[in-house]
Design a protein around this motif. Structure first.
Motif, PDB file in Angstrom:
ATOM      1  N   UNK A 130      31.042  33.480  37.389  1.00 42.31           N
ATOM      2  CA  UNK A 130      31.832  32.460  38.081  1.00 42.31           C
ATOM      3  C   UNK A 130      33.278  32.840  38.364  1.00 42.31           C
ATOM      4  N   UNK A 131      33.698  34.033  37.991  1.00 40.12           N
ATOM      5  CA  UNK A 131      35.075  34.460  38.224  1.00 40.12           C
ATOM      6  C   UNK A 131      35.138  35.980  38.135  1.00 40.12           C
ATOM      7  N   UNK A 132      36.293  36.513  38.499  1.00 42.63           N
ATOM      8  CA  UNK A 132      36.510  37.956  38.375  1.00 42.63           C
ATOM      9  C   UNK A 132      37.869  38.187  37.725  1.00 42.63           C
ATOM     10  N   UNK A 133      38.020  39.369  37.147  1.00 43.99           N
ATOM     11  CA  UNK A 133      39.259  39.731  36.464  1.00 43.99           C
ATOM     12  C   UNK A 133      39.725  41.071  37.010  1.00 43.99           C
ATOM     13  N   UNK A 134      40.991  41.160  37.322  1.00 39.50           N
ATOM     14  CA  UNK A 134      41.595  42.434  37.713  1.00 39.50           C
ATOM     15  C   UNK A 134      42.773  42.689  36.790  1.00 39.50           C
ATOM     16  N   UNK A 135      42.837  43.888  36.255  1.00 39.32           N
ATOM     17  CA  UNK A 135      43.919  44.239  35.353  1.00 39.32           C
ATOM     18  C   UNK A 135      44.558  45.515  35.856  1.00 39.32           C
ATOM     19  N   UNK A 136      45.806  45.419  36.303  1.00 42.92           N
ATOM     20  CA  UNK A 136      46.503  46.546  36.909  1.00 42.92           C
ATOM     21  C   UNK A 136      47.634  47.023  36.021  1.00 42.92           C
ATOM     22  N   UNK A 137      47.868  48.323  36.062  1.00 44.16           N
ATOM     23  CA  UNK A 137      48.931  48.950  35.292  1.00 44.16           C
ATOM     24  C   UNK A 137      50.005  49.446  36.257  1.00 44.16           C
TER      25      UNK A 137
END
Length: 152
Positions: A130-137
């Protein structure tokens, strides 16, 4: 015989305590991300505005337009469109670029039982039901964003 039985009880009690201690320390929980019983990140994407206020408390208005509103509460900012939370994000300072928090969060995300898809899109991306996660450095900070899955 009584001494041996007492020794076995003592050893069994110690083993049980150690097993419980290991469960506590093996849980991944940082200041910025928490996992539910399915090891899925807890977030507020897809909630209504009213449900968001119930969960996090009073929101500070950052920006209001005809298309969306931006709110802040605690360390997170929330984007609301048509009365629903479409994304929430946090920027985490990393002045030394040592990636300690980054690695903890990636470890938590990677251990989820609910990941449907994962790939790299200039950062680390995880898709759930039901959702997405993006983790950027980035230089000096990381950005963690939960968002709705776009309709294709």
């Amino acid at each position: 015989m009584k001494l041996m039985f007492a020794g076995i009880l003592l050893l069994a009690g110690t083993t049980t305590m150690n097993a419980e201690d290991n469960n506590v320390t093996s849980e991944i929980d940082t200041t910025y991300i928490k996992l539910d019983e399915n090891r899925e990140p807890i977030n507020h994407v897809n909630l209504t505005y009213e449900e968001l206020v119930e969960k996090v408390g009073e929101l500070e208005t950052i920006l209001e337009t005809d298309e969306f509103q931006l709110y802040a509460c605690g360390d997170y900012t929330y984007k609301v469109e048509n009365g629903y939370v479409t994304s929430m994000a946090i920027q985490i300072a990393d002045d030394n670029n040592d990636k300690v928090i980054y690695n903890k969060i990636l470890n938590a995300l990677a251990q989820s039982n609910s990941i449907k898809d994962t790939h790299n899109t200039g950062g680390n991306y995880y898709q759930y039901a039901n959702f997405q996660v993006q983790f950027d450095d980035f230089e000096g900070y990381e950005k963690l964003t939960f968002s709705v899955i776009p309709v294709e």
